[in-house]
Design an enzyme around this catalytic site. Structure first.
Site, PDB file in Angstrom:
ATOM      1  N   ARG A  85       0.849  -1.182   0.000  1.00 29.79           N
ATOM      2  CA  ARG A  85       0.000   0.000   0.000  1.00 29.79           C
ATOM      3  C   ARG A  85       0.890   1.240   0.000  1.00 29.79           C
ATOM      4  NH1 ARG A  85      -2.547   0.342   5.223  1.00 29.79           N
ATOM      5  NH2 ARG A  85      -1.222   2.154   5.618  1.00 29.79           N
ATOM      6  N   HIS A 140      -3.682   4.523   4.606  1.00 25.48           N
ATOM      7  CA  HIS A 140      -4.858   3.644   4.533  1.00 25.48           C
ATOM      8  C   HIS A 140      -6.041   4.406   3.952  1.00 25.48           C
ATOM      9  CE1 HIS A 140      -7.632   0.454   5.551  1.00 25.48           C
ATOM     10  NE2 HIS A 140      -8.390   1.331   6.173  1.00 25.48           N
ATOM     11  N   TYR A 180       3.524   4.479  11.803  1.00 28.60           N
ATOM     12  CA  TYR A 180       3.792   3.063  12.088  1.00 28.60           C
ATOM     13  C   TYR A 180       4.706   2.400  11.049  1.00 28.60           C
ATOM     14  CZ  TYR A 180      -0.332   2.782   8.971  1.00 28.60           C
ATOM     15  OH  TYR A 180      -1.231   2.949   7.948  1.00 28.60           O
TER      16      TYR A 180
END
Length: 477
Positions: free
Chosen positions: A365, A369, A378
């Site tokens: 990705r 998100h 993160y």
């Protein structure tokens, strides 16, 4: 359903005239048709492209397993394989004196099917050949999806739309899989498959209308931005809830099978979706009922902020399909040729053999998100940048096109300029269109709306009239 038959053979003799076709079926098969069958050889998906239809027994009968017949079981224990074999429902099981537990995993991870390397070089000839016309069209739509995501993301950051989801880094999954399907195949997306809908003909203006929630939005402004749906394009509306679409796809596939329609359903989901109960229930149902459905997992490494290492210990998702008795394959999700070949082979297998297929696409990705997420909290910015540049599926496919002589820098410059202009125009138009009337919120559910909905509508209209500045100027009652 199964019938427990007594040892007396006169039972079936007396029932046979009343059973009709079922009685004939029983007589011809010399027993109840077995639901289970031997698994076919483990040949590659591409080699199965020319495979014919499967001759396995149908499930449309209550006579599903000869193991329901006690006498057959007892006879086989004595005569079918000797004392070293147990004729258990599902097939013979060999005995062993070794106290040997199955290992927690394979010594080597399941291999990943790939055709194009990072430099756009062919690594194999084992793929479905595509024409220059199809290849250029696929690249054009990959670039269109990339451009749309970039500009719509910027529009959200400018406060022009409230929310957005990108498919950055997953353009090959979107476009290549869509190109391998047919319009008759219903699509049950998650929320990162806008490219599938784009390929099927949903226009840039329709995307913009939905994100702005104006009166031309076919969802009438009721859905969150980027939660598209289109009956015309056989694309079921996106829901934010994770993996709820997976069992829906299986049900649709089973209905296609019952109606003998020459199509299959496909459902997309992320690695996080495989941690839900819906995924496991759907996979088992599809395997047992032999539904023609393609499970397409985008294993992009992260379920929002949860890495795959914190989700499961097994070798990804591909082994989960095997555990449920589903043909499965792992594919390089950044390789458009590999994706196209795998999905096309899976579709033929699902339709001709009437069975489910699982595809695990390894990708990454490249964006956050959603616009509500900051993925740098993160994972490192360096990691994101490496994947977006070194493993970009759009760049990889372009390099291959250029090596084939089907694309060049002039065509690239012209395409990118045109796409940017089209997307910006669509946003400008959508932004000026008024919102749907408030009354549309309360329609299309009940034939005669109940009193509580009328009360809610009245309360909302009063609030708008009392606080007009809190609502858009073109928001009509």
């Amino acid at each position: 359903m199964g019938f427990y038959l007594s040892k007396s053979r006169t039972v079936m003799h007396n029932l046979k005239p009343k059973l009709g076709s079922l009685g004939v079926m029983f007589h011809q098969s010399s027993g109840i048709a077995s639901f289970y069958h031997h698994q076919e050889s483990q040949s590659g998906l591409i080699k199965n492209l020319g495979a014919g239809s499967c001759n396995r027994p149908t499930l449309f009968t209550i006579w599903r397993s000869e193991h329901f017949k006690a006498e057959k079981q007892l006879d086989c224990k004595q005569n079918c394989g000797g004392p070293q074999v147990l004729n258990f429902p599902g097939g013979n099981v060999k005995f062993t004196s070794e106290l040997d537990f199955l290992p927690e995993g394979l010594e080597e991870r399941v291999h990943c099917y790939r055709i194009l390397d990072e430099n756009g070089q062919l690594t194999s000839s084992n793929f479905v050949q595509i024409s220059d016309e199809l290849a250029v069209r696929m690249y054009t739509y990959m670039a269109m999806l990339q451009t749309m995501d970039t500009i719509f993301y910027e529009a959200q950051r400018q406060g022009r739309i409230s929310f957005y989801v990108t498919a950055i880094g997953e353009e090959a999954i979107n476009i290549a899989s869509a190109a391998a399907l047919q319009l008759d195949d219903p699509v049950f997306p998650q929320y990162r498959e806008s490219g599938v809908l784009l390929w099927r003909g949903f226009t840039l203006q329709e995307f913009a209308n939905q994100c702005f929630g104006n009166k031309n939005d076919n969802c009438k402004g009721r859905q969150m931005p980027a939660h598209y749906g289109s009956v015309k394009h056989n694309y079921f509306t996106v829901a934010s809830t994770v993996a709820t679409q997976v069992p829906h796809a299986v049900g649709a596939a089973y209905s296609l099978k019952m109606d003998r329609i020459n199509a299959c359903s496909i459902t997309y989901f992320g690695d996080g979706g495989t941690s839900t109960g819906d995924f496991h229930a759907a996979l088992n149902f599809a395997a047992v009922m032999e539904a023609p459905v393609i499970f397409f997992c985008r294993n992009n490494g992260w379920a929002i902020s949860t890495p795959v290492g914190d989700q499961f210990r097994s070798d990804g998702i591909v082994v989960r399909g095997q555990a449920y008795g589903v043909h499965s394959i792992r594919v390089d999700g950044n390789d458009a040729l590999a994706i196209y070949s795998a999905v096309r082979a899976a579709r033929q297998m699902a339709i001709t053999e009437q069975r489910p297929v699982l595809i695990e696409a390894l990708t990454y990705r490249g964006g956050h998100h959603t616009t509500s997420d900051d993925s740098t909290r993160y994972r490192s910015a360096e990691e994101i940048e490496w994947w977006r540049v070194a493993q970009c599926p759009v760049s990889r496919f372009r390099k291959w096109l250029e090596k084939e002589g089907w694309w060049n820098s002039d065509a690239e410059t012209e395409l990118r300029a045109s796409l940017r202009k089209q997307v910006l125009h669509a946003i400008q138009v959508a932004e000026q269109v008024e919102k749907p009337p408030v009354a549309d919120i309360f329609t299309d559910v009940y034939d005669a709306p109940p009193s509580n909905l009328h009360e809610q509508e009245t309360t909302l209209v009063e609030a708008i009239e009392k606080h007009p500045k809190e609502y858009p100027p073109n928001f009509s009652c």
